[in-house]
Enzyme design. Structure first.
Site, mmCIF file in Angstrom:
data_model
loop_
_atom_site.group_PDB
_atom_site.id
_atom_site.type_symbol
_atom_site.label_atom_id
_atom_site.label_comp_id
_atom_site.label_asym_id
_atom_site.label_seq_id
_atom_site.Cartn_x
_atom_site.Cartn_y
_atom_site.Cartn_z
ATOM 1 N N HIS A 78 14.299 -10.081 4.279
ATOM 2 C CA HIS A 78 15.590 -10.752 4.427
ATOM 3 C C HIS A 78 15.731 -11.781 3.327
ATOM 4 C CE1 HIS A 78 18.971 -12.850 6.243
ATOM 5 N NE2 HIS A 78 19.158 -11.729 6.912
ATOM 6 N N ASP A 98 17.719 -5.421 12.161
ATOM 7 C CA ASP A 98 18.021 -3.988 12.156
ATOM 8 C C ASP A 98 16.829 -3.117 12.537
ATOM 9 O OD1 ASP A 98 20.657 -4.316 11.396
ATOM 10 O OD2 ASP A 98 20.067 -4.609 9.318
HETATM 11 N N1 CMC Z 1 10.260 -2.928 1.493
HETATM 12 C C1 CMC Z 1 9.466 -3.066 0.420
HETATM 13 N N2 CMC Z 1 9.565 -4.061 -0.482
HETATM 14 C C2 CMC Z 1 10.540 -4.964 -0.282
HETATM 15 C C3 CMC Z 1 11.408 -4.894 0.817
HETATM 16 C C4 CMC Z 1 11.240 -3.828 1.727
HETATM 17 N N3 CMC Z 1 12.052 -3.699 2.787
HETATM 18 N N4 CMC Z 1 12.291 -5.910 0.766
HETATM 19 C C5 CMC Z 1 11.978 -6.611 -0.333
HETATM 20 N N5 CMC Z 1 10.912 -6.044 -0.958
HETATM 21 C C6 CMC Z 1 10.249 -6.546 -2.175
HETATM 22 C C7 CMC Z 1 11.091 -6.230 -3.404
HETATM 23 O O1 CMC Z 1 10.711 -5.008 -3.986
HETATM 24 C C8 CMC Z 1 10.791 -7.405 -4.291
HETATM 25 O O2 CMC Z 1 9.551 -7.176 -4.914
HETATM 26 P P1 CMC Z 1 9.282 -7.757 -6.392
HETATM 27 O O3 CMC Z 1 9.387 -9.240 -6.281
HETATM 28 O O4 CMC Z 1 7.912 -7.278 -6.697
HETATM 29 O O5 CMC Z 1 10.343 -7.167 -7.264
HETATM 30 C C9 CMC Z 1 10.621 -8.570 -3.316
HETATM 31 O O6 CMC Z 1 10.212 -7.973 -2.079
HETATM 32 C C10 CMC Z 1 11.890 -9.386 -3.079
HETATM 33 O O7 CMC Z 1 12.937 -8.484 -2.794
HETATM 34 P P2 CMC Z 1 14.446 -8.725 -3.202
HETATM 35 O O8 CMC Z 1 15.182 -7.444 -3.120
HETATM 36 O O9 CMC Z 1 14.483 -9.493 -4.499
HETATM 37 O O10 CMC Z 1 14.878 -9.722 -2.050
HETATM 38 P P3 CMC Z 1 16.346 -10.011 -1.605
HETATM 39 O O11 CMC Z 1 16.315 -11.321 -0.914
HETATM 40 O O12 CMC Z 1 17.288 -9.861 -2.740
HETATM 41 O O13 CMC Z 1 16.661 -8.814 -0.584
HETATM 42 C C11 CMC Z 1 16.909 -7.497 1.349
HETATM 43 C C12 CMC Z 1 16.690 -8.907 0.789
HETATM 44 C C13 CMC Z 1 17.221 -7.615 2.852
HETATM 45 C C14 CMC Z 1 18.120 -6.870 0.668
HETATM 46 C C15 CMC Z 1 15.636 -6.658 1.104
HETATM 47 O O14 CMC Z 1 14.544 -7.242 1.759
HETATM 48 C C16 CMC Z 1 15.806 -5.194 1.538
HETATM 49 O O15 CMC Z 1 16.323 -4.383 0.770
HETATM 50 N N6 CMC Z 1 15.377 -4.844 2.810
HETATM 51 C C17 CMC Z 1 15.587 -3.510 3.325
HETATM 52 C C18 CMC Z 1 17.018 -3.368 3.822
HETATM 53 C C19 CMC Z 1 17.262 -4.121 5.110
HETATM 54 O O16 CMC Z 1 16.501 -4.041 6.058
HETATM 55 N N7 CMC Z 1 18.403 -4.851 5.140
HETATM 56 C C20 CMC Z 1 18.853 -5.565 6.335
HETATM 57 C C21 CMC Z 1 18.900 -7.046 6.152
HETATM 58 S S1 CMC Z 1 19.089 -7.923 7.718
HETATM 59 C C22 CMC Z 1 20.650 -7.487 8.274
HETATM 60 C C23 CMC Z 1 21.762 -7.932 7.406
HETATM 61 O O17 CMC Z 1 21.833 -9.095 7.015
HETATM 62 O O18 CMC Z 1 22.630 -7.104 7.122
#
Ligand code: CMC
Length: 428
Positions: A306, A363
């Site tokens: 998140h 989720d």
């Molecule tokens: N599985 C594997 N690696 C992950 C995941 C995951 N679910 N989420 C983040 N990472 C890694 C990502 O690859 C990155 O690694 P690095 O620093 O080596 O490049 C690091 O963690 C940080 O990720 P980010 O994408 O820069 O973080 P963010 O804050 O921009 O993204 C997120 C947050 C929710 C979009 C992301 O965690 C994600 O894509 N999760 C899966 C989708 C999901 O479950 N979304 C629902 C969110 S909660 C409900 C809502 O608000 O809608």
């Protein structure tokens, strides 16, 4: 409220910027005059360090795993309140008295029906259309039916539009479902509660009596509460941005629905359940964890991670418990729940997930419950949209009445070509 200053030094010139404090949470540096004082913008893709507005609705402390609506912890609301009461709280700032609650319920109930002509819209969609595609279109189309509540400068019209949106979402969501399964639309029944009415419109058929299971109604209401609002997330910011131009509320909420659909946002509940089903059995989990950790593989564990929660998502805690309760009470033995539990345990022990502070989010378990209730995965994000409409509408109202509000207009760091002369086609 200004609370000290932050100094920005550029070469030998320094400028002071006011620091503003909220009631709780990080202070902010007010940089509204930066461009003007200097010829620079700030650079913050994804707004990771930018407060786009002042808000008194929802507070999140991501490190402590705290989520408050108007000050009330989400777990207390989920356990003790109802979705309608949370809707009142978000819209009005305080919990309602008994009579205020009754009046609010009556207003919402009065607006549950949609214009009869709206049902013809559905027939224009392919039978196999994703229900979120239908939601984007039909909710946007509401603005063509309810002209008397599109003047955003009239508080009464704003209130009516807000009530209409909250009241009609379950009706439209249920119609989207009925259309996908080829069953007749079911009219709202105003003797039922908000959530019961939604279940009735979704699952009843004219041929036989439908009995609403109180376990299902209570689980559904809890899911709605947990999705009601979540600060300045992508879809809420979309609603605010659309609304900042003066667009009508129905169009703004349609924009929010479009943004919510993405798999990194609301679409993650559908993606999470699809992933759990694809994993199938707990013995295959290590393979998927390895894929999530592999930089060359775009796969992510859906329902994990998140932007704001870096400890745990308090909504996931409530849902994890609810998932067991609902499946137990309904007597369902779904291997998907075992896979989810095992995946959670393994991921939480894995150094990659520990280092990156990745925890199950809302989720991760909601899909397990929704699937047990009988919803197809394509409906999951629709249910999220239904609940989040309350937050969107409350945030939209807050924005419209905020004197500091301006049209949203971010700047950019331009990296394209500098000015050059056009070369006619024959000379290229
Ligand atoms: N599985 C594997 N690696 C992950 C995941 C995951 N679910 N989420 C983040 N990472 C890694 C990502 O690859 C990155 O690694 P690095 O620093 O080596 O490049 C690091 O963690 C940080 O990720 P980010 O994408 O820069 O973080 P963010 O804050 O921009 O993204 C997120 C947050 C929710 C979009 C992301 O965690 C994600 O894509 N999760 C899966 C989708 C999901 O479950 N979304 C629902 C969110 S909660 C409900 C809502 O608000 O809608």
């Amino acid at each position: 409220m200004a609370d000290g200053t932050a100094k920005l030094a550029l070469g030998d010139k320094s400028t002071d910027y006011p620091i503003m404090s909220g009631t709780v949470g990080p202070q902010v540096i007010d940089i509204r005059k930066l461009y003007g004082d200097t010829d620079m913008f700030t650079y913050d893709p994804g707004f990771t360090s930018t407060a786009s507005c002042e808000s008194g609705l929802t507070y999140i402390d991501g490190d402590a795993g705290i989520l408050l609506h108007r000050g009330y912890p989400i777990d207390q609301l989920a356990e003790q309140s109802s979705f309608m009461e949370v809707a009142y709280l978000l819209l009005n700032g305080e919990l309602p008295s008994k009579s205020e609650f009754e009046t609010f319920n009556t207003h919402i109930t009065r607006h549950t029906m949609v214009h009869e002509q709206l049902s013809t819209f559905f027939r224009g969609f392919r039978r196999d259309a994703h229900p979120m595609a239908i939601m984007c279109g039909v909710v946007g189309a509401l603005s063509s039916f309810y002209h008397d509540s599109t003047d955003i400068n009239d508080p009464k019209q704003r209130e009516i539009a807000s009530h209409r949106l909250i009241a009609k979402m379950p009706t439209i969501a249920a119609m989207a479902y009925k259309y996908s399964v080829g069953q007749p639309f079911v009219y709202p029944k105003n003797s039922l509660s908000y959530t019961e009415n939604f279940l009735n419109m979704t699952y009843s058929v004219p041929a036989e009596e439908y009995e609403i299971d109180p376990i299902i109604a209570s689980a559904m209401d809890k899911i709605f509460i947990l999705h009601a609002d979540h600060e300045q997330n992508a879809s809420t910011s979309t609603v605010r941005l659309a609304g900042s131009s003066g667009a009508n509320p129905f169009a703004c909420i349609a924009a929010g629905i479009a943004c919510l659909w993405g798999p990194a946002h609301g679409g993650a509940n559908e993606a999470a359940l699809n992933m759990l089903r694809e994993i199938g059995t707990p013995d295959r989990i290590p393979e998927f964890i390895a894929r999530a950790k592999n930089k060359d593989d775009p796969f992510r564990l859906m329902g994990f991670g998140h932007r704001v929660y870096k400890n745990f998502d308090p909504r996931a805690k409530v849902l994890s418990k609810a998932a067991t309760e609902v499946l137990d009470k309904l007597g369902i033995n779904d291997p998907v729940l075992d896979t989810a539990r095992e995946l959670e345990q393994l991921a939480l022990k894995d150094q990659y997930f520990i280092d990156k502070k990745l925890y199950p989010n809302v989720d991760f378990y909601s899909g397990v419950i929704l699937s047990a209730i009988g919803f197809p995965t394509t409906m999951f994000t629709v249910l999220f949209a239904l609940a989040r409409t309350v937050g969107w509408v409350a945030q939209w109202n807050e924005m419209i009445t905020d004197p500091a509000q301006k049209i949203g207009r971010p700047r950019q760091l331009y990296t394209g070509p500098t000015q050059r002369d056009y070369v006619p086609l024959g000379e290229r």
